[in-house]
Design an enzyme around this catalytic site. Structure first.
Site, short mmCIF file in Angstrom:
data_model
loop_
_atom_site.label_atom_id
_atom_site.label_comp_id
_atom_site.label_asym_id
_atom_site.label_seq_id
_atom_site.Cartn_x
_atom_site.Cartn_y
_atom_site.Cartn_z
N ARG A 141 1.00 -1.30 0.06
CA ARG A 141 -0.02 -0.08 -0.04
C ARG A 141 0.87 1.12 0.02
O ARG A 141 2.06 1.12 0.48
CB ARG A 141 -0.87 -0.04 1.14
CG ARG A 141 -1.70 -1.14 1.34
CD ARG A 141 -2.74 -1.08 2.35
NE ARG A 141 -3.85 -1.90 2.67
CZ ARG A 141 -3.57 -3.14 3.30
NH1 ARG A 141 -2.56 -3.61 3.56
NH2 ARG A 141 -4.77 -4.05 3.15
N LYS A 182 -3.03 -1.24 8.19
CA LYS A 182 -4.35 -0.95 8.00
C LYS A 182 -5.27 -2.01 8.95
O LYS A 182 -6.28 -1.52 9.70
CB LYS A 182 -4.92 -1.17 6.53
CG LYS A 182 -6.49 -0.81 6.34
CD LYS A 182 -6.66 -0.80 4.73
CE LYS A 182 -7.99 -0.47 4.61
NZ LYS A 182 -8.38 -0.36 3.24
N ARG A 262 -0.89 -1.29 -6.75
CA ARG A 262 -1.27 -2.49 -5.88
C ARG A 262 -2.24 -3.14 -6.66
O ARG A 262 -2.36 -4.61 -6.46
CB ARG A 262 -1.77 -1.71 -4.55
CG ARG A 262 -2.41 -2.96 -3.66
CD ARG A 262 -2.79 -2.24 -2.22
NE ARG A 262 -3.51 -3.03 -1.35
CZ ARG A 262 -2.91 -3.87 -0.32
NH1 ARG A 262 -1.63 -3.97 -0.58
NH2 ARG A 262 -3.76 -4.68 0.37
N HIS A 285 -4.55 -9.13 2.86
CA HIS A 285 -6.08 -9.50 3.11
C HIS A 285 -6.11 -10.86 3.79
O HIS A 285 -5.50 -11.73 3.73
CB HIS A 285 -6.83 -9.44 1.71
CG HIS A 285 -6.75 -7.96 1.17
ND1 HIS A 285 -7.10 -7.84 -0.19
CD2 HIS A 285 -6.54 -6.98 1.50
CE1 HIS A 285 -7.01 -6.57 -0.56
NE2 HIS A 285 -6.75 -6.07 0.53
N TYR A 296 -1.18 -18.93 9.31
CA TYR A 296 -0.29 -17.94 9.14
C TYR A 296 -0.40 -16.92 10.11
O TYR A 296 0.54 -16.25 10.62
CB TYR A 296 -0.40 -17.41 7.61
CG TYR A 296 0.16 -17.89 6.59
CD1 TYR A 296 1.70 -18.00 6.67
CD2 TYR A 296 -0.42 -18.90 6.00
CE1 TYR A 296 2.00 -18.74 5.47
CE2 TYR A 296 0.07 -19.82 5.06
CZ TYR A 296 1.44 -19.62 4.93
OH TYR A 296 2.03 -20.53 3.84
#
Length: 333
Positions: A141, A182, A262, A285, A296
């Protein structure tokens, strides 16, 4: 109603940036208080809000109208929590479409991306050159790029380890208030293609020269993408410099912004048949598989190599035949 809005502007935005607080104040003073400010909270009806939204829809873009509606809803919600009104009538009202749709992000085709990367290598600014290359090839980003520090850049990797680690960057920060990314899943570590390694090494060298030229004016921020004095890049300057490169690449500069890089990353990987779950991990995401997301989340910042490997395969014409990258200046011009 004006008192409720003023109270929310004063106390309900303490965790937001100064720029955001000013934006909300201007919207409230321009579109809420003049029309609804004199109404008593308990007397405001859903019908009045519907009429107000319909009038504003003739003046505002859809995204701005949604933001204005959210301001009104938040102000009444705060007043409701304090017992000043029994219900929030804004939640009974749908937001109409505005006079025009907001700009939708676009993605570069492979041919366009190649042209942009080649034009970036001709840029006289080592900083904007690397900014574009790293953005296209990692999907970071813009807010993560501007906050990236050298302590989070590992250009050598660890190829001597039992399980060799490619060069990588740690996207752990952003220019948001507090420096957080974010979302929680946005905090990630990505291997980077060789093209990124090369342009970042040029930025390192350029910053040494810039630091020597600036002398006492240099600010030690450790930022990778910095001005000629080491300070944080302004988003507007980045956009203008990016569009200059876009023009050199044969694109219509006004049609493109840095955030489109992006989207291009996602599109290029999708065209290369990478599974959406892997793309989702690379861009920070939540993946389509809850199991993958859970695994993860509990690993210790794994270095995700799929993006770098795929980008090296997609842009297979790199490095140039002569192996040379133009030397550049140290700042966005």
């Amino acid at each position: 109603m004006a008192d409720a809005v003023d109270d929310w502007l004063k106390y309900g935005l303490t965790d937001r940036s100064e720029k955001t607080r000013e934006n909300r104040r201007l919207l409230a003073e321009g579109h809420i208080i003049p029309q609804l400010g004199a109404r008593k909270l308990r007397d405001l009806t859903a019908e009045e809000v519907d009429e107000w939204l319909e009038l504003e829809s003739k003046l505002l873009a859809t995204s701005t109208l949604q933001r204005v509606r959210a301001i009104l809803a938040s102000a009444i919600k705060r007043a409701q929590k304090r017992g000043k009104v029994k219900r929030n009538v804004v939640f009974l009202c749908e937001c109409p479409s505005g006079k025009r749709a907001g700009r939708k992000s676009k993605a570069l085709t492979l041919i366009q991306a190649e042209a942009l990367l080649n034009a970036a290598l001709e840029s006289q600014s080592a900083t904007i050159r690397a900014y574009i290359v790293v953005s296209v090839l990692t999907g970071a980003r813009t807010e993560e790029m501007r906050a990236l520090r050298w302590e989070h850049v590992h250009l050598a990797g660890d190829l001597t380890a039992k399980s060799p680690v490619l060069p990588y960057v740690e996207l752990w920060r952003s220019v948001r208030v507090g420096g957080d990314t974010k979302t929680h899943s946005s905090r990630r570590t990505l291997a980077i293609p060789q093209r990124c390694v090369d342009v970042l090494r040029h930025v390192e060298a350029a910053q040494v020269k810039a630091r020597n030229r600036a002398g006492e004016r240099w600010k030690e921020t450790d930022l990778v993408f910095a001005t000629r004095y080491g300070t944080e890049l302004d988003a507007g300057n980045v956009r203008r410099a990016f569009r200059s490169v876009a023009k050199a690449a044969g694109l219509v500069p006004e049609d493109w912004t840095p955030r489109d890089l992006r989207h291009s990353f996602v599109s290029l990987l999708s065209d290369a048949k990478m599974p959406i779950e892997e793309i989702a991990r690379l861009v920070g995401h939540k993946g389509g598989s809850k199991v993958t997301e859970l695994i993860y989340r509990h690993q210790l910042r794994p270095v995700l190599e799929e993006g770098a490997t795929a980008m090296d395969r997609i842009f297979s014409g790199y490095p140039p035949a002569d192996g040379q990258i133009p030397e550049g200046a140290d700042s966005v011009r």
